[in-house]
Design an enzyme around this catalytic site. Structure first.
Site, PDB file in Angstrom:
ATOM      1  N   LYS A   1     -28.399 -22.822  35.302  1.00 46.31           N
ATOM      2  CA  LYS A   1     -28.063 -23.554  36.526  1.00 46.31           C
ATOM      3  C   LYS A   1     -26.557 -23.714  36.689  1.00 46.31           C
ATOM      4  O   LYS A   1     -26.006 -23.442  37.752  1.00 46.31           O
ATOM      5  CB  LYS A   1     -28.682 -24.968  36.501  1.00 46.31           C
TER       6      LYS A   1
ATOM      7  N   ARG B   1     -33.589 -34.872  38.863  1.00 45.73           N
ATOM      8  CA  ARG B   1     -34.347 -34.463  37.686  1.00 45.73           C
ATOM      9  C   ARG B   1     -35.667 -35.207  37.582  1.00 45.73           C
ATOM     10  O   ARG B   1     -36.431 -34.963  36.663  1.00 45.73           O
ATOM     11  CB  ARG B   1     -33.523 -34.764  36.442  1.00 45.73           C
TER      12      ARG B   1
ATOM     13  N   ARG C   1     -24.857 -21.333  23.283  1.00 44.21           N
ATOM     14  CA  ARG C   1     -23.992 -21.900  24.326  1.00 44.21           C
ATOM     15  C   ARG C   1     -22.785 -22.583  23.695  1.00 44.21           C
ATOM     16  O   ARG C   1     -22.912 -23.300  22.721  1.00 44.21           O
ATOM     17  CB  ARG C   1     -24.776 -22.921  25.167  1.00 44.21           C
TER      18      ARG C   1
ATOM     19  N   ARG D   1     -22.496 -28.376  22.038  1.00 46.13           N
ATOM     20  CA  ARG D   1     -22.839 -29.751  22.422  1.00 46.13           C
ATOM     21  C   ARG D   1     -23.826 -30.357  21.425  1.00 46.13           C
ATOM     22  O   ARG D   1     -24.732 -29.672  20.967  1.00 46.13           O
ATOM     23  CB  ARG D   1     -23.471 -29.761  23.824  1.00 46.13           C
TER      24      ARG D   1
ATOM     25  N   ARG E   1     -35.796 -31.945  24.987  1.00 46.60           N
ATOM     26  CA  ARG E   1     -35.355 -31.821  26.380  1.00 46.60           C
ATOM     27  C   ARG E   1     -36.320 -30.940  27.177  1.00 46.60           C
ATOM     28  O   ARG E   1     -36.530 -31.168  28.375  1.00 46.60           O
ATOM     29  CB  ARG E   1     -33.928 -31.272  26.438  1.00 46.60           C
TER      30      ARG E   1
HETATM   31  P1  ADP Z   1     -28.343 -28.820  30.933  1.00 45.40           P
HETATM   32  O1  ADP Z   1     -27.088 -28.099  31.368  1.00 45.40           O
HETATM   33  O2  ADP Z   1     -28.801 -28.374  29.627  1.00 45.40           O
HETATM   34  O3  ADP Z   1     -29.431 -28.750  31.953  1.00 45.40           O
HETATM   35  P2  ADP Z   1     -27.021 -31.268  31.658  1.00 45.40           P
HETATM   36  O4  ADP Z   1     -25.606 -31.075  31.308  1.00 45.40           O
HETATM   37  O5  ADP Z   1     -27.424 -31.087  33.073  1.00 45.40           O
HETATM   38  O6  ADP Z   1     -27.909 -30.325  30.727  1.00 45.40           O
HETATM   39  O7  ADP Z   1     -27.529 -32.684  31.184  1.00 45.40           O
HETATM   40  C1  ADP Z   1     -27.304 -33.156  29.863  1.00 45.40           C
HETATM   41  C2  ADP Z   1     -27.993 -34.500  29.697  1.00 45.40           C
HETATM   42  O8  ADP Z   1     -27.425 -35.446  30.631  1.00 45.40           O
HETATM   43  C3  ADP Z   1     -29.479 -34.509  30.004  1.00 45.40           C
HETATM   44  O9  ADP Z   1     -30.272 -34.114  28.878  1.00 45.40           O
HETATM   45  C4  ADP Z   1     -29.695 -35.981  30.362  1.00 45.40           C
HETATM   46  O10 ADP Z   1     -29.725 -36.815  29.209  1.00 45.40           O
HETATM   47  C5  ADP Z   1     -28.422 -36.321  31.131  1.00 45.40           C
HETATM   48  N1  ADP Z   1     -28.585 -36.080  32.584  1.00 45.40           N
HETATM   49  C6  ADP Z   1     -27.932 -35.158  33.346  1.00 45.40           C
HETATM   50  N2  ADP Z   1     -28.331 -35.220  34.637  1.00 45.40           N
HETATM   51  C7  ADP Z   1     -29.259 -36.212  34.682  1.00 45.40           C
HETATM   52  C8  ADP Z   1     -30.075 -36.763  35.730  1.00 45.40           C
HETATM   53  N3  ADP Z   1     -30.020 -36.291  36.991  1.00 45.40           N
HETATM   54  N4  ADP Z   1     -30.914 -37.765  35.398  1.00 45.40           N
HETATM   55  C9  ADP Z   1     -31.001 -38.248  34.146  1.00 45.40           C
HETATM   56  N5  ADP Z   1     -30.282 -37.770  33.127  1.00 45.40           N
HETATM   57  C10 ADP Z   1     -29.415 -36.766  33.378  1.00 45.40           C
HETATM   58  P1  ADP Z   2     -27.978 -24.882  32.414  1.00 44.20           P
HETATM   59  O1  ADP Z   2     -26.865 -25.397  33.259  1.00 44.20           O
HETATM   60  O2  ADP Z   2     -29.201 -24.534  33.196  1.00 44.20           O
HETATM   61  O3  ADP Z   2     -28.279 -25.753  31.243  1.00 44.20           O
HETATM   62  P2  ADP Z   2     -26.047 -22.834  31.548  1.00 44.20           P
HETATM   63  O4  ADP Z   2     -25.541 -22.268  32.821  1.00 44.20           O
HETATM   64  O5  ADP Z   2     -25.150 -23.742  30.792  1.00 44.20           O
HETATM   65  O6  ADP Z   2     -27.498 -23.499  31.781  1.00 44.20           O
HETATM   66  O7  ADP Z   2     -26.494 -21.618  30.604  1.00 44.20           O
HETATM   67  C1  ADP Z   2     -27.047 -21.847  29.296  1.00 44.20           C
HETATM   68  C2  ADP Z   2     -26.471 -20.807  28.323  1.00 44.20           C
HETATM   69  O8  ADP Z   2     -27.008 -19.505  28.649  1.00 44.20           O
HETATM   70  C3  ADP Z   2     -24.957 -20.642  28.393  1.00 44.20           C
HETATM   71  O9  ADP Z   2     -24.508 -20.330  27.104  1.00 44.20           O
HETATM   72  C4  ADP Z   2     -24.742 -19.476  29.356  1.00 44.20           C
HETATM   73  O10 ADP Z   2     -23.524 -18.782  29.106  1.00 44.20           O
HETATM   74  C5  ADP Z   2     -25.960 -18.611  29.067  1.00 44.20           C
HETATM   75  N1  ADP Z   2     -26.485 -17.909  30.256  1.00 44.20           N
HETATM   76  C6  ADP Z   2     -26.531 -18.346  31.549  1.00 44.20           C
HETATM   77  N2  ADP Z   2     -27.126 -17.432  32.368  1.00 44.20           N
HETATM   78  C7  ADP Z   2     -27.490 -16.404  31.556  1.00 44.20           C
HETATM   79  C8  ADP Z   2     -28.159 -15.148  31.801  1.00 44.20           C
HETATM   80  N3  ADP Z   2     -28.577 -14.785  33.033  1.00 44.20           N
HETATM   81  N4  ADP Z   2     -28.376 -14.346  30.742  1.00 44.20           N
HETATM   82  C9  ADP Z   2     -27.963 -14.708  29.480  1.00 44.20           C
HETATM   83  N5  ADP Z   2     -27.333 -15.862  29.202  1.00 44.20           N
HETATM   84  C10 ADP Z   2     -27.091 -16.711  30.209  1.00 44.20           C
END
Ligand code: ADP
Ligand code: ADP
Ligand code: ZN
Length: 214
Positions: A13, A88, A127, A160, A171
């Protein structure tokens, strides 16, 4: 253009949201980045959010919704935005819909980046994140130009705390029980568009451009 990104943790995302923001000239608003910035600065919100994030749980809706409604009311968000990591939960989606309805607005696209759970642990363990500018990399799939260093700002990259496999599994459970229902919510609203997120980053982005228009 008002866009939200849906998908499991690690689906890509943030990676796609950054490209959308760049191409279409709208701000990228990531609740995860906002919470991490607050943790770094040691704010009250940061202290509260950290205890949930470290356990792989969601931060409560009451700490999250007002923050986002306030952010999308800022001048730079008036042309649109890409929301990454919000909503979320169904109550968050309802709060967003209500705030938009007050202004006669709605979400145009909810882009669901589809990646099966079996790919997620691999994505997350590789990541590496920049806590200064929010950029993310992957050791194998999207490495930084210089090892351990952010291409954008030069800061050191970190794994992280919540990207360790035990927390990622938690998660994923939380995603399936609390976030996945949003797919039906935005389908009913006519905004849902799915993309296959297992392909290369550039290929996924091309699909998204196909949806949003050149
Ligand atoms: P990811 O990139 O893996 O999807 P995020 O960076 O979006 O993770 O979120 C990391 C953490 O921050 C989540 O596991 C949650 O604890 C918190 N968080 C982020 N966005 C929200 C939301 N909209 N509602 C509740 N918790 C959130
Ligand atoms: P989210 O925001 O949904 O948690 P991220 O954009 O941070 O996800 O991506 C999660 C991990 O996967 C990062 O290390 C990123 O560089 C990698 N990644 C993202 N898109 C792809 C893809 N299409 N193929 C392989 N790796 C990816
Ligand atoms: Zn950086």
């Amino acid at each position: 253009m008002k866009i939200i990104m849906l998908g499991a943790p690690g689906a890509g995302k943030g990676t796609q949201a950054k490209r959308i923001a760049e191409k279409y000239g709208v701000p990228h608003i990531s609740t995860g980045d906002i919470f991490r910035a607050n943790i770094k600065e040691g704010t009250e919100l940061g202290k509260k959010a950290k205890s949930y994030m470290d356990q792989g749980l969601l931060v409560p809706d009451e700490l999250t919704c007002d923050l986002v409604v306030d952010r999308i009311s800022q001048p730079d968000a008036q042309k649109g935005y890409v929301l990454d990591g919000f909503p979320r939960t169904i109550p968050q989606a309802e709060a967003l819909t209500a705030a938009l309805e007050k202004r006669g607005e709605k979400i145009d696209y909810a882009i669901d980046v589809e990646v099966p759970d079996s790919n997620i642990i691999d994505r997350m363990s590789g990541r590496r994140a920049c806590l200064s500018c929010g950029a993310t990399y992957h050791l194998k799939y999207n490495p930084p130009k210089a090892e351990g260093q952010c291409d954008n700002c030069g800061a050191s990259l970190v794994l992280r705390d919540d990207d360790k496999p035990e927390t990622v599994r938690k998660r994923l459970d939380v995603y399936h029980s609390q976030t996945q229902p949003l797919i039906d919510y935005y389908k009913a609203a006519g905004a849902l568009r799915g993309v296959d997120g297992t392909r290369d980053i550039d290929v996924v982005f091309q699909d998204i451009v196909g949806i949003l228009g050149e």
